[in-house]
Design an enzyme around this catalytic site. Structure first.
Site, PDB file in Angstrom:
ATOM      1  N   ARG A 109       0.871  -1.178   0.000  1.00  0.00           N
ATOM      2  CA  ARG A 109       0.000   0.000   0.000  1.00  0.00           C
ATOM      3  C   ARG A 109       0.913   1.235   0.000  1.00  0.00           C
ATOM      4  O   ARG A 109       1.397   1.673   1.013  1.00  0.00           O
ATOM      5  CB  ARG A 109      -0.810  -0.063   1.290  1.00  0.00           C
ATOM      6  CG  ARG A 109      -1.916   0.897   1.454  1.00  0.00           C
ATOM      7  CD  ARG A 109      -2.579   0.633   2.803  1.00  0.00           C
ATOM      8  NE  ARG A 109      -1.573   0.528   3.865  1.00  0.00           N
ATOM      9  CZ  ARG A 109      -1.076   1.565   4.516  1.00  0.00           C
ATOM     10  NH1 ARG A 109      -1.485   2.782   4.264  1.00  0.00           N
ATOM     11  NH2 ARG A 109      -0.177   1.396   5.464  1.00  0.00           N
ATOM     12  N   ARG A 161      -0.009  10.450  -4.501  1.00  0.00           N
ATOM     13  CA  ARG A 161      -1.105  11.410  -4.417  1.00  0.00           C
ATOM     14  C   ARG A 161      -0.917  12.508  -5.457  1.00  0.00           C
ATOM     15  O   ARG A 161       0.108  13.167  -5.442  1.00  0.00           O
ATOM     16  CB  ARG A 161      -1.033  12.031  -3.039  1.00  0.00           C
ATOM     17  CG  ARG A 161      -2.320  12.145  -2.355  1.00  0.00           C
ATOM     18  CD  ARG A 161      -2.092  12.838  -1.049  1.00  0.00           C
ATOM     19  NE  ARG A 161      -2.339  11.962   0.082  1.00  0.00           N
ATOM     20  CZ  ARG A 161      -1.968  12.263   1.307  1.00  0.00           C
ATOM     21  NH1 ARG A 161      -1.314  13.375   1.562  1.00  0.00           N
ATOM     22  NH2 ARG A 161      -2.242  11.438   2.276  1.00  0.00           N
ATOM     23  N   ARG A 180      12.060  -6.645  14.524  1.00  0.00           N
ATOM     24  CA  ARG A 180      13.090  -5.608  14.437  1.00  0.00           C
ATOM     25  C   ARG A 180      13.004  -4.778  15.703  1.00  0.00           C
ATOM     26  O   ARG A 180      11.918  -4.500  16.223  1.00  0.00           O
ATOM     27  CB  ARG A 180      12.858  -4.690  13.231  1.00  0.00           C
ATOM     28  CG  ARG A 180      13.226  -5.293  11.931  1.00  0.00           C
ATOM     29  CD  ARG A 180      14.690  -5.635  11.819  1.00  0.00           C
ATOM     30  NE  ARG A 180      15.517  -4.488  11.422  1.00  0.00           N
ATOM     31  CZ  ARG A 180      16.832  -4.504  11.486  1.00  0.00           C
ATOM     32  NH1 ARG A 180      17.487  -5.544  11.955  1.00  0.00           N
ATOM     33  NH2 ARG A 180      17.516  -3.447  11.073  1.00  0.00           N
ATOM     34  N   ARG A 188      15.468   8.144  11.022  1.00  0.00           N
ATOM     35  CA  ARG A 188      14.782   9.438  11.106  1.00  0.00           C
ATOM     36  C   ARG A 188      15.194  10.207  12.349  1.00  0.00           C
ATOM     37  O   ARG A 188      15.728   9.638  13.290  1.00  0.00           O
ATOM     38  CB  ARG A 188      13.259   9.282  11.070  1.00  0.00           C
ATOM     39  CG  ARG A 188      12.701   8.253  12.002  1.00  0.00           C
ATOM     40  CD  ARG A 188      11.225   7.971  11.645  1.00  0.00           C
ATOM     41  NE  ARG A 188      10.804   6.727  12.264  1.00  0.00           N
ATOM     42  CZ  ARG A 188       9.677   6.105  12.017  1.00  0.00           C
ATOM     43  NH1 ARG A 188       8.828   6.587  11.145  1.00  0.00           N
ATOM     44  NH2 ARG A 188       9.376   4.974  12.620  1.00  0.00           N
ATOM     45  N   GLU A 217      16.688   7.764  15.429  1.00  0.00           N
ATOM     46  CA  GLU A 217      16.139   6.404  15.541  1.00  0.00           C
ATOM     47  C   GLU A 217      16.958   5.436  14.683  1.00  0.00           C
ATOM     48  O   GLU A 217      17.055   5.612  13.478  1.00  0.00           O
ATOM     49  CB  GLU A 217      14.688   6.460  15.057  1.00  0.00           C
ATOM     50  CG  GLU A 217      13.882   5.233  15.329  1.00  0.00           C
ATOM     51  CD  GLU A 217      12.410   5.455  14.976  1.00  0.00           C
ATOM     52  OE1 GLU A 217      11.812   6.459  15.400  1.00  0.00           O
ATOM     53  OE2 GLU A 217      11.870   4.614  14.240  1.00  0.00           O
ATOM     54  N   TYR A 259       1.611  -5.549  13.497  1.00  0.00           N
ATOM     55  CA  TYR A 259       2.014  -4.157  13.617  1.00  0.00           C
ATOM     56  C   TYR A 259       0.779  -3.269  13.556  1.00  0.00           C
ATOM     57  O   TYR A 259       0.385  -2.777  12.505  1.00  0.00           O
ATOM     58  CB  TYR A 259       3.025  -3.786  12.528  1.00  0.00           C
ATOM     59  CG  TYR A 259       3.610  -2.420  12.781  1.00  0.00           C
ATOM     60  CD1 TYR A 259       4.283  -2.172  13.967  1.00  0.00           C
ATOM     61  CD2 TYR A 259       3.449  -1.384  11.893  1.00  0.00           C
ATOM     62  CE1 TYR A 259       4.789  -0.921  14.252  1.00  0.00           C
ATOM     63  CE2 TYR A 259       3.958  -0.126  12.163  1.00  0.00           C
ATOM     64  CZ  TYR A 259       4.623   0.095  13.336  1.00  0.00           C
ATOM     65  OH  TYR A 259       5.115   1.335  13.629  1.00  0.00           O
ATOM     66  N   ASP A 303      -1.700  -0.011  14.396  1.00  0.00           N
ATOM     67  CA  ASP A 303      -1.758   1.392  14.792  1.00  0.00           C
ATOM     68  C   ASP A 303      -2.468   1.459  16.149  1.00  0.00           C
ATOM     69  O   ASP A 303      -3.194   0.534  16.531  1.00  0.00           O
ATOM     70  CB  ASP A 303      -2.539   2.209  13.757  1.00  0.00           C
ATOM     71  CG  ASP A 303      -1.727   2.430  12.475  1.00  0.00           C
ATOM     72  OD1 ASP A 303      -0.489   2.411  12.560  1.00  0.00           O
ATOM     73  OD2 ASP A 303      -2.345   2.597  11.412  1.00  0.00           O
TER      74      ASP A 303
HETATM   75  N1  UDP Z   1       9.069   3.864   3.742  1.00  0.00           N
HETATM   76  C1  UDP Z   1       9.974   4.282   2.793  1.00  0.00           C
HETATM   77  N2  UDP Z   1      10.483   5.571   2.867  1.00  0.00           N
HETATM   78  C2  UDP Z   1      10.133   6.435   3.830  1.00  0.00           C
HETATM   79  C3  UDP Z   1       9.195   6.014   4.795  1.00  0.00           C
HETATM   80  C4  UDP Z   1       8.679   4.727   4.721  1.00  0.00           C
HETATM   81  O1  UDP Z   1      10.335   3.537   1.910  1.00  0.00           O
HETATM   82  O2  UDP Z   1      10.646   7.579   3.855  1.00  0.00           O
HETATM   83  C5  UDP Z   1       8.538   2.482   3.670  1.00  0.00           C
HETATM   84  C6  UDP Z   1       9.477   1.503   4.374  1.00  0.00           C
HETATM   85  O3  UDP Z   1       9.508   0.292   3.626  1.00  0.00           O
HETATM   86  C7  UDP Z   1       8.824   1.277   5.719  1.00  0.00           C
HETATM   87  C8  UDP Z   1       7.328   1.404   5.394  1.00  0.00           C
HETATM   88  O4  UDP Z   1       7.285   2.357   4.318  1.00  0.00           O
HETATM   89  O5  UDP Z   1       9.150   0.020   6.259  1.00  0.00           O
HETATM   90  C9  UDP Z   1       6.488   1.915   6.564  1.00  0.00           C
HETATM   91  O6  UDP Z   1       7.102   3.077   7.087  1.00  0.00           O
HETATM   92  P1  UDP Z   1       6.469   4.138   8.090  1.00  0.00           P
HETATM   93  O7  UDP Z   1       7.524   5.116   8.386  1.00  0.00           O
HETATM   94  O8  UDP Z   1       5.167   4.599   7.552  1.00  0.00           O
HETATM   95  O9  UDP Z   1       6.142   3.226   9.341  1.00  0.00           O
HETATM   96  P2  UDP Z   1       6.296   3.532  10.873  1.00  0.00           P
HETATM   97  O10 UDP Z   1       7.612   2.979  11.238  1.00  0.00           O
HETATM   98  O11 UDP Z   1       6.235   5.021  11.060  1.00  0.00           O
HETATM   99  O12 UDP Z   1       5.158   2.808  11.454  1.00  0.00           O
END
Ligand code: UDP
Length: 374
Positions: free
Chosen positions: A175, A179, A252, A283, A304, A352, A354
Site C-alpha cells: 500500500r 497522491r 526488528r 529518522r 532512531e 504491527y 496502529d
Molecule cells: N518507507 C519508505 N520511505 C520512507 C518512509 C517509509 O520507503 O521515507 C517504507 C518503508 O519500507 C517502511 C514502510 O514504508 O518500512 C512503513 O514506514 P512508516 O515510516 O510509515 O512506518 P512507521 O515505522 O512510522 O510505522
C-alpha cells in the site's frame, strides 16, 4: 496449591491494550492489578517531560483514526491537541515531501500539474507493467518507478528491515500511496491529534482504578500471579509466554539517541526521514513540533536506529513473513487452548497495529468478556 484469588484480572503490560482493558474492567468494578516490566507505565506510547517538552521515548506516536467511537473514547479521557502530520525526507541533503505527492514530484522532476507528473511516472513504471513482483524492490519499482524507489524507498527500507529490498517480502510496501494533489498530510484519517500533557497522562487515567506494579517481570513470578488472579490478560510477546517452545518469532528492534539542544527549532518539522543508506539512522524526531504553539527556548531531538532484536532490547516491528506467520499460528492455537488467559495487543497478536486498532480490539474484547457477563 490453594488458590487465593484476589484479582478479577491480572493484566500483564501497561501499554494501550492493557490500559484500556484495565479501564473498562475498572468501570465494571472489577478488581485489577497491572504488572509492568519496565520502570514506567505506558508501553511504547510512554512520553516523558523533558524541559517542558513531551518526549515520545519509544518513537513518534501520532494518534490517527477513522473510528469515531475510538476517537470519542480517547477524547473522553483526555483533551487532544489538533495535529496534522507532515513528514519530510532527506536524501543526501535533498529535501522532499512525503507521502509521495505533487510537491515531491515537483522537487524530483519540476512537474507542475498532475498530468505532467503522471506522464513521467507512467514512463518509469511501464517496463514493470507485466511483471508479478516477487520481492519489495520489484513491487516498489512497479508502483512508484525508479526515481522514487532509489531516492525515497530503497535506503530507508533496507536500514529499517536490515535486509536488501530484493530479499524482502512485497507486503511491506503493498500500500504505497501516490497522491496527485499538493497535500502533504501523512494520514488520510478523519481524526488526528496528540493527547494534551502527553500519552503517559492518558494511560495513567486509564489505569487509575487498578493496583499497579512496575519493574516486575510477570514471567519470573508467574505462579504467584496465577494464584491471585481469576483471569490473566497477557500483552507481552506470545513466544515468551510459552517459553519459546516452538522457537523465537522475529522482530526488528530500535535504538533511540535523545539530545536536549540549546536551540528553539532544530529541523522545522516533527519527523525528518533519512532515506539514503549511508546515514545510519532512519529518522530524526523533534518532539516539540507534535504540539502546536510549543514555545520552549530549547528543543529535544531523537535519532532512531533500527537494530536486530536480542534479549536486552524491546521488540518493535514483527517481521510478518510467511515463516514467522506460520510460527505465530502455532502459538496462537496453543493460546486458544488456555482457559482464563486473554492475549491482546501488538506483541501478543504479532501484528504491527496502529494505536486506534489496539484500542478498538481492547474495547471489543473487554466488552465481550466483562460487560456481556454482568
Ligand atoms: N518507507 C519508505 N520511505 C520512507 C518512509 C517509509 O520507503 O521515507 C517504507 C518503508 O519500507 C517502511 C514502510 O514504508 O518500512 C512503513 O514506514 P512508516 O515510516 O510509515 O512506518 P512507521 O515505522 O512510522 O510505522
Amino acid at each position: 496449591m490453594t488458590k487465593h484469588t484476589e484479582y478479577d484480572y491480572v493484566i500483564v503490560g501497561s501499554g494501550l491494550f492493557g490500559a484500556v482493558f484495565a479501564h473498562q474492567a475498572g468501570l465494571a468494578n472489577k478488581k485489577c492489578m497491572v504488572v509492568e516490566r519496565r520502570p514506567h507505565v505506558g508501553g511504547n506510547v510512554y512520553t516523558e517531560n523533558i524541559s517542558g517538552i513531551n518526549v515520545h521515548k519509544y518513537g513518534a506516536h501520532i494518534f490517527h483514526t477513522g473510528d469515531r467511537e475510538v476517537w470519542n473514547y480517547v477524547n473522553g479521557l483526555n483533551d487532544f491537541i489538533p495535529y496534522n502530520h507532515y513528514v519530510m525526507a532527506n536524501y543526501r541533503g535533498e529535501v522532499y515531501n512525503l507521502p509521495f505527492n505533487m510537491n515531491t514530484f515537483y522537487r524530483l522532476w519540476g512537474t507542475k500539474t498532475p498530468d505532467e507528473a503522471q506522464k513521467i511516472l507512467a514512463n518509469q513504471i511501464s517496463e514493470y507493467a507485466d511483471t508479478e513482483p516477487s520481492n519489495l524492490e520489484e513491487q516498489a519499482l512497479k508502483l512508484a518507478g525508479k526515481d522514487i524507489y532509489e531516492k525515497l524507498i530503497k535506503g530507508y527500507t533496507e536500514k529499517q528491515w536490515g535486509r536488501k529490498a530484493s530479499e524482502l517480502p512485497t507486503f511491506i510496501i503493498k500500500r504505497l500511496p501516490l497522491r496527485y494533489t499538493f497535500s502533504n498530510n501523512y494520514y488520510n484519517d478523519r481524526y488526528t491529534g496528540i493527547p494534551s500533557g502527553g500519552y503517559t497522562r492518558m494511560i495513567e487515567k486509564m489505569i487509575a482504578r487498578a493496583d499497579v506494579v512496575t519493574d516486575v517481570n510477570f514471567n519470573n513470578n508467574r505462579k504467584m500471579y496465577e494464584n491471585i488472579a481469576k483471569n490473566i490478560v497477557y500483552t507481552g510477546m506470545i513466544d515468551e509466554y510459552f517459553d519459546y517452545c516452538y522457537g523465537a518469532l522475529e522482530y526488528r528492534s530500535l535504538r533511540f539517541e535523545t539530545e536536549l539542544l540549546d536551540t528553539d527549532n532544530f529541523q522545522g518539522c516533527a519527523v525528518m526521514n533519512y532515506t539514503d543508506f549511508e546515514t545510519p539512522y532512519t529518522r530524526i524526531i523533534e518532539h516539540k513540533h507534535f504540539e502546536l504553539g510549543s514555545v520552549q527556548p530549547q528543543t529535544v531531538i531523537t535519532r532512531e536506529y533500527p537494530e536486530k532484536l536480542d534479549k536486552s532490547k524491546e521488540a518493535y516491528y514483527p517481521v510478518n513473513d510467511e515463516r514467522n506467520n506460520r510460527l505465530f499460528e502455532r502459538y496462537r492455537q496453543k493460546a486458544l487452548s488456555l482457559k482464563n488467559v486473554i492475549f491482546g495487543g501488538r506483541l501478543a497478536d504479532y501484528a504491527y497495529y496502529d494505536m486506534d486498532k489496539v484500542i478498538r480490539n481492547a474495547l471489543d474484547i473487554s466488552r465481550t468478556l466483562i460487560f456481556d457477563k454482568l
